[in-house]
Design a protein around this motif. Structure first.
Motif, PDB file in Angstrom:
ATOM      1  N   ASN A 214      16.666 -33.908   6.933  1.00  0.00           N
ATOM      2  CA  ASN A 214      15.523 -34.816   6.838  1.00  0.00           C
ATOM      3  C   ASN A 214      15.777 -35.758   5.667  1.00  0.00           C
ATOM      4  O   ASN A 214      15.909 -35.310   4.528  1.00  0.00           O
ATOM      5  CB  ASN A 214      14.223 -34.030   6.610  1.00  0.00           C
ATOM      6  CG  ASN A 214      13.082 -34.936   6.214  1.00  0.00           C
ATOM      7  OD1 ASN A 214      12.976 -35.312   5.051  1.00  0.00           O
ATOM      8  ND2 ASN A 214      12.248 -35.289   7.172  1.00  0.00           N
ATOM      9  N   ASP A 215      15.858 -37.059   5.943  1.00  0.00           N
ATOM     10  CA  ASP A 215      16.129 -38.044   4.889  1.00  0.00           C
ATOM     11  C   ASP A 215      14.944 -38.260   3.951  1.00  0.00           C
ATOM     12  O   ASP A 215      15.135 -38.472   2.756  1.00  0.00           O
ATOM     13  CB  ASP A 215      16.518 -39.392   5.503  1.00  0.00           C
ATOM     14  CG  ASP A 215      17.918 -39.392   6.073  1.00  0.00           C
ATOM     15  OD1 ASP A 215      18.700 -38.465   5.747  1.00  0.00           O
ATOM     16  OD2 ASP A 215      18.235 -40.319   6.854  1.00  0.00           O
ATOM     17  N   GLU A 216      13.740 -38.213   4.475  1.00  0.00           N
ATOM     18  CA  GLU A 216      12.557 -38.535   3.678  1.00  0.00           C
ATOM     19  C   GLU A 216      12.431 -37.628   2.442  1.00  0.00           C
ATOM     20  O   GLU A 216      12.072 -38.083   1.363  1.00  0.00           O
ATOM     21  CB  GLU A 216      11.309 -38.420   4.544  1.00  0.00           C
ATOM     22  CG  GLU A 216      10.069 -38.966   3.891  1.00  0.00           C
ATOM     23  CD  GLU A 216       8.862 -38.949   4.826  1.00  0.00           C
ATOM     24  OE1 GLU A 216       7.742 -39.127   4.306  1.00  0.00           O
ATOM     25  OE2 GLU A 216       9.025 -38.754   6.039  1.00  0.00           O
ATOM     26  N   ASP A 217      12.730 -36.346   2.612  1.00  0.00           N
ATOM     27  CA  ASP A 217      12.658 -35.402   1.489  1.00  0.00           C
ATOM     28  C   ASP A 217      14.026 -35.076   0.905  1.00  0.00           C
ATOM     29  O   ASP A 217      14.141 -34.180   0.066  1.00  0.00           O
ATOM     30  CB  ASP A 217      11.978 -34.098   1.926  1.00  0.00           C
ATOM     31  CG  ASP A 217      10.484 -34.265   2.131  1.00  0.00           C
ATOM     32  OD1 ASP A 217       9.914 -35.219   1.554  1.00  0.00           O
ATOM     33  OD2 ASP A 217       9.882 -33.457   2.855  1.00  0.00           O
TER      34      ASP A 217
ATOM     35  N   LYS B  31       8.364 -32.125   6.858  1.00  0.00           N
ATOM     36  CA  LYS B  31       8.476 -33.314   7.711  1.00  0.00           C
ATOM     37  C   LYS B  31       9.352 -32.999   8.948  1.00  0.00           C
ATOM     38  O   LYS B  31      10.019 -31.976   8.993  1.00  0.00           O
ATOM     39  CB  LYS B  31       9.133 -34.449   6.925  1.00  0.00           C
ATOM     40  CG  LYS B  31       8.548 -34.723   5.557  1.00  0.00           C
ATOM     41  CD  LYS B  31       7.339 -35.590   5.643  1.00  0.00           C
ATOM     42  CE  LYS B  31       6.810 -36.092   4.329  1.00  0.00           C
ATOM     43  NZ  LYS B  31       6.774 -35.217   3.198  1.00  0.00           N
TER      44      LYS B  31
ATOM     45  N   THR C  44      11.450 -28.680   3.888  1.00  0.00           N
ATOM     46  CA  THR C  44      10.659 -29.883   4.116  1.00  0.00           C
ATOM     47  C   THR C  44       9.542 -29.541   5.084  1.00  0.00           C
ATOM     48  O   THR C  44       9.675 -28.612   5.886  1.00  0.00           O
ATOM     49  CB  THR C  44      11.509 -31.040   4.682  1.00  0.00           C
ATOM     50  OG1 THR C  44      10.668 -32.180   4.871  1.00  0.00           O
ATOM     51  CG2 THR C  44      12.163 -30.683   6.002  1.00  0.00           C
TER      52      THR C  44
END
Length: 132
Positions: free
Chosen positions: A53-56, A32, A30
């Motif tokens: 990382n939750d977003e990716d 992020k 990631t």
């Protein structure tokens, strides 16, 4: 006698490949910010870092190069825990929280208490792991 060579059919028949689904896993990279924890052995030697990382939908184990074979081998446990968490549908940071909660300080490796941190990128964690 004949000079023709016998060619076995098993060496010339077309191969059939069956696609097999792999076990679910988080994305391995990631760009992020990530949350991460430090993993050490009972003597306090840092072996590596578990990050998420939750977003990716990303999470993984980053082995500490200076930790040698022990660090590489102990990482298999954390990779396995992450795969299990993904199979159960946990978000990456929830998987990380579970690893922190379930750590055993008497085991061959454990999450260092109080080591949960935020990094601006996975690159920061990689830099930590590459330090001697």
């Amino acid at each position: 006698m004949s000079r023709e060579r016998h060619v076995s059919p098993r060496t010339t028949e077309p191969l059939r490949f069956n696609e097999v689904a792999s076990a679910p896993h988080y994305v391995r990279s990631t760009d992020k910010p990530v949350q991460f924890v430090t993993v050490a052995n009972p003597q306090g030697t840092v072996l590596g870092y578990v990050w998420a990382n939750d977003e990716d939908d990303a999470a993984g184990w980053k082995v500490r190069r200076a930790g040698g074979d022990e660090a590489f081998n102990r990482g298999a446990l954390y990779v396995s825990k992450l795969r299990d968490a993904k199979t159960r549908g946990l978000r990456p940071t929830a998987a990380l929280a579970e690893i922190v909660r379930d750590t055993d300080p008497t085991g061959p490796s454990h999450v260092v208490p109080g080591s949960l941190r935020q990094a601006p990128s996975l690159g920061t964690v990689k830099d930590l792991a590459d330090q001697d």
